[in-house]
Design a protein around this motif. Structure first.
Motif, short mmCIF file in Angstrom:
data_model
loop_
_atom_site.label_atom_id
_atom_site.label_comp_id
_atom_site.label_asym_id
_atom_site.label_seq_id
_atom_site.Cartn_x
_atom_site.Cartn_y
_atom_site.Cartn_z
N LYS A 1 10.25 40.77 50.75
CA LYS A 1 10.34 42.09 51.39
C LYS A 1 10.45 41.95 52.91
CE LYS A 1 10.02 46.64 50.64
NZ LYS A 1 10.98 47.36 49.78
N ALA A 2 9.84 40.89 53.44
CA ALA A 2 9.84 40.67 54.88
C ALA A 2 11.07 39.91 55.37
CB ALA A 2 8.58 39.91 55.29
N GLY A 3 12.01 39.61 54.45
CA GLY A 3 13.26 39.01 54.88
C GLY A 3 13.37 37.52 54.71
N TYR A 4 12.42 36.89 54.02
CA TYR A 4 12.52 35.47 53.72
C TYR A 4 13.38 35.26 52.47
CZ TYR A 4 8.68 34.70 57.00
OH TYR A 4 7.89 34.66 58.13
N ALA A 5 14.05 34.12 52.40
CA ALA A 5 14.81 33.75 51.21
C ALA A 5 13.86 32.99 50.29
CB ALA A 5 16.00 32.89 51.58
N VAL A 6 13.35 33.67 49.27
CA VAL A 6 12.25 33.15 48.47
C VAL A 6 12.74 32.61 47.14
CG1 VAL A 6 10.07 33.75 47.32
CG2 VAL A 6 10.62 34.75 49.55
N THR A 7 12.21 31.44 46.77
CA THR A 7 12.40 30.88 45.44
C THR A 7 11.05 30.81 44.76
OG1 THR A 7 14.31 29.53 46.11
CG2 THR A 7 13.15 28.88 44.11
N LYS A 8 10.95 31.42 43.58
CA LYS A 8 9.71 31.37 42.81
C LYS A 8 9.82 30.21 41.81
CE LYS A 8 9.08 36.43 42.94
NZ LYS A 8 8.90 37.64 42.10
N GLU A 9 8.86 29.31 41.85
CA GLU A 9 8.98 28.09 41.05
C GLU A 9 7.74 27.83 40.20
OE1 GLU A 9 10.31 23.41 41.63
OE2 GLU A 9 10.99 25.01 42.94
N GLU B 1 16.52 57.99 50.32
CA GLU B 1 17.84 57.38 50.43
C GLU B 1 17.79 55.87 50.22
OE1 GLU B 1 19.17 58.53 54.29
OE2 GLU B 1 19.79 60.56 53.67
N ALA B 2 16.73 55.22 50.70
CA ALA B 2 16.64 53.76 50.61
C ALA B 2 16.11 53.30 49.26
CB ALA B 2 15.75 53.22 51.73
N GLY B 3 15.34 54.13 48.58
CA GLY B 3 14.76 53.72 47.31
C GLY B 3 13.83 52.53 47.50
N GLU B 4 13.92 51.54 46.61
CA GLU B 4 13.03 50.37 46.69
C GLU B 4 13.30 49.52 47.93
OE1 GLU B 4 12.90 48.04 43.19
OE2 GLU B 4 12.15 49.66 41.91
N ALA B 5 14.42 49.73 48.57
CA ALA B 5 14.72 48.96 49.78
C ALA B 5 13.99 49.49 51.00
CB ALA B 5 16.23 48.97 50.05
N TYR B 6 13.32 50.64 50.87
CA TYR B 6 12.60 51.19 52.01
C TYR B 6 11.50 50.20 52.45
CZ TYR B 6 9.84 54.18 55.05
OH TYR B 6 9.17 54.69 56.13
N GLY B 7 11.44 49.94 53.74
CA GLY B 7 10.43 49.03 54.27
C GLY B 7 10.87 47.59 54.32
N ASN B 8 12.08 47.27 53.84
CA ASN B 8 12.56 45.90 53.94
C ASN B 8 12.58 45.47 55.39
OD1 ASN B 8 12.92 45.88 51.23
ND2 ASN B 8 15.15 45.64 51.25
N GLY B 9 12.11 44.25 55.65
CA GLY B 9 12.03 43.75 57.01
C GLY B 9 12.97 42.58 57.24
N THR B 10 13.03 42.16 58.48
CA THR B 10 13.88 41.02 58.87
C THR B 10 13.07 39.93 59.55
OG1 THR B 10 14.39 42.10 60.99
CG2 THR B 10 15.90 42.51 59.14
#
Length: 400
Positions: A75-83, A26-35
């Protein structure tokens, strides 16, 4: 159930596994997403190869490690910017422009010999001699015809052509690098130009802020360890009080000719990242920059407000490339290296990424070009791919 002295086996009911399988589907790639990250802003800067040629295998480890780290943080819930930081200022880019201009003259059919041209180049040599600049020279001819080689545009006085050739060559190199990274499955959100940082005055403003805090002064450094007195010229320099933040010596910000040191420009770049609101900065560097970590952390700490952001540096040890049991020597300047694109075409993107992650980033590793494609127990990639193939076979049988 008790299973011998000191052991207890716990068995889960079949319904537990069925419920988990349902959640995964049901979750697909979102399975395991953390906060755990709580939306904390993290800037991960990685690869940042000099735009003086295509990506080679030596760049690959930092690219994979940085990309996977950024993905895990997201995946762990951080707002990530790749630079990606484009080092498009300084002597090496000027050397690249001269090399590209020579390819331009060749594309025009110049009668000048390579030795005669090299004698006009600062330093007396063409520093980037690889054939990868041949298409760049041809592209410059396509865009400008012979106008950059007009009689009043003597190569000894490059004022007519240098800025144009430099900017367009860097653009073409970066387009090539982006294509190589795309083939590796690496995509950055932000590309920041060092030349833009300097032109915007970010470095000057950062140094001014440090000066306001009393962290800049004119002083004379002690000679480096191992230097004899006659090897050392004691002279006043503009210094940053990095020792107040854990460094072992204060660091110069100006060269003898008055221009910025690399460290000063990097302070400006990190100040720009701070201004953009990152809570945590992560830099992924090659191990040869290990001596640079403490001073950069000192600069970020000096510029930080209320202890934020924090800078964390991840060092990646060198990768030795081996073919037929022999190390492969690499030189971008000579044009003798295994390109990242060649490696991906030969062994596949997933195999490259997997292999680069089989050792800790701070451990040296050999990338054996023969082993990574071998279908044997010496190649862990083969076992993962084999397991995947078996899974696919089970699914096909179930569907039938």
């Amino acid at each position: 159930e008790v299973a011998g002295p000191g052991f207890v086996n716990m068995t889960l009911a079949a319904s537990v596994w069925q419920d988990v399988a349902r959640e995964v589907l049901e979750a697909g790639e979102a399975y395991g997403n953390g906060t755990a990250g709580h939306g904390v802003k993290v800037n991960v800067e990685y690869v940042s190869a000099n735009p003086t040629g295509p990506m080679h295998v030596g760049h690959c480890r930092g690219a994979v490690v940085g990309d996977v780290l950024a993905n895990l943080l997201a995946k762990a819930g951080y707002a990530v910017t790749k630079e990606y930081y484009i080092n498009d200022a300084g002597a090496q880019v000027i050397a690249l422009a001269w090399a590209a201009y020579w390819r331009y003259l060749q594309a025009l059919g110049t009668r000048m010999t390579e030795d005669a041209f090299a004698a006009l180049v600062p330093g007396g040599a063409i520093q980037y001699g690889g054939d990868y600049l041949v298409p760049v020279g041809e592209a410059l001819v396509s865009r400008h015809g012979g106008s950059l080689a007009a009689a009043d545009a003597n190569p000894a006085d490059p004022s007519v052509w240098l800025d144009t050739v430099k900017a367009e060559t860097v653009d073409m190199m970066m387009a090539m690098i982006r294509e190589d990274l795309d083939a590796l499955g690496v995509h950055h959100d932000v590309f920041t130009s060092e030349a833009r940082i300097l032109a915007d005055g970010e470095t000057d403003r950062a140094i001014a802020r440090l000066e306001e805090k009393g962290l800049i002064y004119e002083g004379v450094l002690e000679p480096p360890k191992g230097k004899l007195p006659d090897d050392w010229e004691a002279r006043p320099q503009t210094l940053f009080r990095s020792t107040e933040f854990g460094d072992d010596v204060d660091r110069p910000l100006r060269k003898s000719d008055g221009s910025n040191t690399y460290f000063a420009n990097d302070i400006g770049y990190h100040a720009d990242k701070i201004r953009r609101g990152a809570d945590v900065l992560v830099d992924v560097w090659g191990a040869d920059h290990g001596g640079y970590v403490t001073r950069m952390k000192a600069a970020v700490a000096a510029l930080a407000q209320d202890g934020r952001p924090v800078l964390d540096v991840l060092l990646c040890q060198i990768v030795r490339i081996v073919r037929d049991g022999e190390p492969v020597r690499m030189s971008k300047r000579a044009g003798t290296f295994v390109t990242l694109r060649d490696l991906i075409d030969e062994v596949g993107r997933d195999a490259v990424r997997f292999t680069m992650l089989t050792r800790k980033a701070d451990a040296q590793m050999e990338f054996d070009l023969d082993q990574v494609v071998a279908q044997s127990r010496d190649n862990p990639v083969f076992y993962v791919q084999y397991a995947h193939a078996r899974c696919c076979s089970v699914l096909r049988a179930a569907a039938g």
